[in-house]
Design a protein around this motif. Structure first.
Motif, PDB file in Angstrom:
ATOM      1  N   SER A  38       1.493  -1.530  -0.150  1.00 30.36           N
ATOM      2  CA  SER A  38      -0.333  -0.007   0.121  1.00 30.36           C
ATOM      3  C   SER A  38       0.387   1.517  -0.217  1.00 30.36           C
ATOM      4  O   SER A  38       1.593   1.691   1.569  1.00 30.36           O
ATOM      5  N   PRO A  39       1.236   2.090  -1.130  1.00 31.36           N
ATOM      6  CA  PRO A  39       1.797   3.126  -1.276  1.00 31.36           C
ATOM      7  C   PRO A  39       1.085   3.929  -0.251  1.00 31.36           C
ATOM      8  O   PRO A  39       1.794   4.803   0.062  1.00 31.36           O
ATOM      9  N   LEU A  40      -0.154   4.403  -0.311  1.00 26.86           N
ATOM     10  CA  LEU A  40      -1.353   5.215   0.914  1.00 26.86           C
ATOM     11  C   LEU A  40      -0.379   4.889   1.893  1.00 26.86           C
ATOM     12  O   LEU A  40      -0.262   6.042   2.882  1.00 26.86           O
ATOM     13  N   ALA A  41      -0.647   3.081   2.704  1.00 33.95           N
ATOM     14  CA  ALA A  41      -0.260   3.340   4.325  1.00 33.95           C
ATOM     15  C   ALA A  41       1.571   3.982   4.381  1.00 33.95           C
ATOM     16  O   ALA A  41       1.648   4.216   5.177  1.00 33.95           O
ATOM     17  N   LYS A  42       1.899   3.644   2.810  1.00 36.70           N
ATOM     18  CA  LYS A  42       3.723   4.155   3.274  1.00 36.70           C
ATOM     19  C   LYS A  42       3.835   5.800   3.459  1.00 36.70           C
ATOM     20  O   LYS A  42       4.173   5.872   4.600  1.00 36.70           O
ATOM     21  N   GLU A  43       2.510   6.235   2.820  1.00 38.86           N
ATOM     22  CA  GLU A  43       2.948   8.075   2.686  1.00 38.86           C
ATOM     23  C   GLU A  43       2.306   8.231   4.461  1.00 38.86           C
ATOM     24  O   GLU A  43       2.618   9.279   4.386  1.00 38.86           O
ATOM     25  N   LEU A  44       1.445   7.455   4.817  1.00 37.19           N
ATOM     26  CA  LEU A  44       0.467   8.107   6.116  1.00 37.19           C
ATOM     27  C   LEU A  44       1.890   7.890   6.962  1.00 37.19           C
ATOM     28  O   LEU A  44       1.650   9.137   8.290  1.00 37.19           O
ATOM     29  N   PHE A  45       2.699   7.076   7.374  1.00 41.26           N
ATOM     30  CA  PHE A  45       3.757   6.569   8.225  1.00 41.26           C
ATOM     31  C   PHE A  45       4.537   7.602   8.310  1.00 41.26           C
ATOM     32  O   PHE A  45       5.324   7.944   9.142  1.00 41.26           O
ATOM     33  N   LYS A  46       4.451   8.760   6.627  1.00 44.23           N
ATOM     34  CA  LYS A  46       5.197   9.271   6.866  1.00 44.23           C
ATOM     35  C   LYS A  46       5.674  10.707   7.427  1.00 44.23           C
ATOM     36  O   LYS A  46       5.968  11.429   8.247  1.00 44.23           O
ATOM     37  N   PHE A  47       4.177  10.669   8.428  1.00 43.51           N
ATOM     38  CA  PHE A  47       3.076  11.793   9.255  1.00 43.51           C
ATOM     39  C   PHE A  47       3.963  10.882  10.707  1.00 43.51           C
ATOM     40  O   PHE A  47       3.575  10.380  11.070  1.00 43.51           O
ATOM     41  N   PRO A  48       4.344  12.291  11.447  1.00 42.02           N
ATOM     42  CA  PRO A  48       5.441  11.214  12.116  1.00 42.02           C
ATOM     43  C   PRO A  48       4.283  11.014  13.783  1.00 42.02           C
ATOM     44  O   PRO A  48       4.431  10.282  14.662  1.00 42.02           O
ATOM     45  N   TYR A  49       2.869  11.549  13.720  1.00 38.75           N
ATOM     46  CA  TYR A  49       2.402  11.138  15.103  1.00 38.75           C
ATOM     47  C   TYR A  49       1.421   9.798  14.427  1.00 38.75           C
ATOM     48  O   TYR A  49       0.338   9.582  15.180  1.00 38.75           O
ATOM     49  N   VAL A  50       1.679   9.070  13.534  1.00 39.05           N
ATOM     50  CA  VAL A  50       0.888   7.563  12.477  1.00 39.05           C
ATOM     51  C   VAL A  50       1.226   6.598  13.404  1.00 39.05           C
ATOM     52  O   VAL A  50       2.767   6.383  13.213  1.00 39.05           O
TER      53      VAL A  50
END
Length: 299
Positions: free
Chosen positions: A143-155
């Motif tokens: 999941s490329p979307l999940a990968k991008e969301l994990f770049k937010f430090p609070y996720v």
């Protein structure tokens, strides 16, 4: 000749017809009727079948949601053959190139869950036909979307199912500080046609496999009964709250049922109460056995 693979989904009304290669890489389409399917001649043809309710086209598959007037076992072979023949004869699946795809308006709204650490971000379109849980960025190959969301430090963790994403945050921030940022990011990401999830890359997990029909048939009768109860009575409620529950095992000697909690249910302060006073009591009543005990495994 193109040979399709027929795959069940967690929604019994939806069946996937998978191609051996991608039919579209960077966008997904959902059609509710023949008029909406003007840019897909194949979808229009499928709507002539009286039991077709919704057609989804994404990645390497076409998924069809049926009306209850038929069962998939009675028609899935004929549907697959119709799609295969259509493609073999040069029929067009989508009548434009990916470069001509215009941004589609997407609505995303945030919905609270019983778990204060988890917020559910709901879309007005199908995101996935399989549940997918990601504990960290290393697990996001599919999941490329999940990968991008994990770049937010609070996720902290992510869980995807059908038309929503459950986001678990770290306790160092409050939802009112970050929810709009996450919502806007997901909305823009999907509108720009980026890939959400490649379901063919999802790793097969043993605890998920137990739910599959082939393995289900090899389980003992009590385990099968427990799975059926969880699927029919419990899962719809926890999915509505942004989570999921999976059967793990049943110990006949100890009468102990182990389940896996995912998404908003994992780590939820009220999950212990729900397990003991809800699920455990339900199993005791429906299985006519007061000795049943339910225990959650941290997914």
């Amino acid at each position: 000749m193109t040979k399709l693979s027929i795959k069940e989904t967690q929604n019994p009304a939806i069946l996937k017809f998978e191609f051996p290669e991608y039919i579209i890489k960077s966008q997904s389409f959902e059609y509710k009727n023949i008029d909406e399917a003007k840019n897909s001649p194949l979808a229009q043809q499928l709507f002539y079948l009286p039991f077709v309710k919704t057609v989804f086209i994404s990645g390497n598959f076409i998924a069809i949601e049926r009306y209850n007037i038929v069962q998939w076992d009675d028609v899935k072979g004929a549907v697959a053959e119709q799609i295969e023949t259509y493609v073999q004869n040069g029929g067009v699946i989508l009548n434009f190139s990916e470069s001509e795809i215009r941004k589609q308006p997407i609505t995303i709204y945030a919905e609270s869950t019983p778990n204060p650490a988890v917020l559910k971000f709901v879309a007005n379109k199908l995101l996935t036909t399989k549940t997918a849980e990601f504990k960290n960025i290393d697990e996001t190959v599919a999941s490329p979307l999940a990968k991008e969301l994990f770049k937010f430090p609070y996720v902290k963790e992510l869980f995807m199912d059908e038309n929503y994403i459950s986001v678990t945050k770290y306790t160092s921030v409050e939802w009112q500080e970050i929810s709009n940022e996450i919502r806007s990011f997901i909305k823009e990401y999907i509108e720009n046609g980026h890939e959400i999830i490649n379901e063919s890359l999802l790793v097969t997990i043993p605890k998920n496999e137990k739910q599959q029909i082939a393995n289900f048939d090899n389980l003992d009768t009590t385990s099968q009964q427990i799975i059926n109860i969880l699927e029919e009575y419990v899962k719809p409620a926890v999915q509505a709250d942004g989570g999921n529950i999976l059967f793990d095992s049943y110990d006949e000697a100890e009468k102990r049922v182990k389940v896996v909690l995912q998404g908003a249910c994992s780590g939820c302060p009220s999950s212990t109460f729900t397990l003991k006073n809800g699920i455990e009591n339900m199993l005791k009543d429906m299985l006519k056995d007061e000795g049943i005990k339910v225990e959650a495994i941290n997914a």
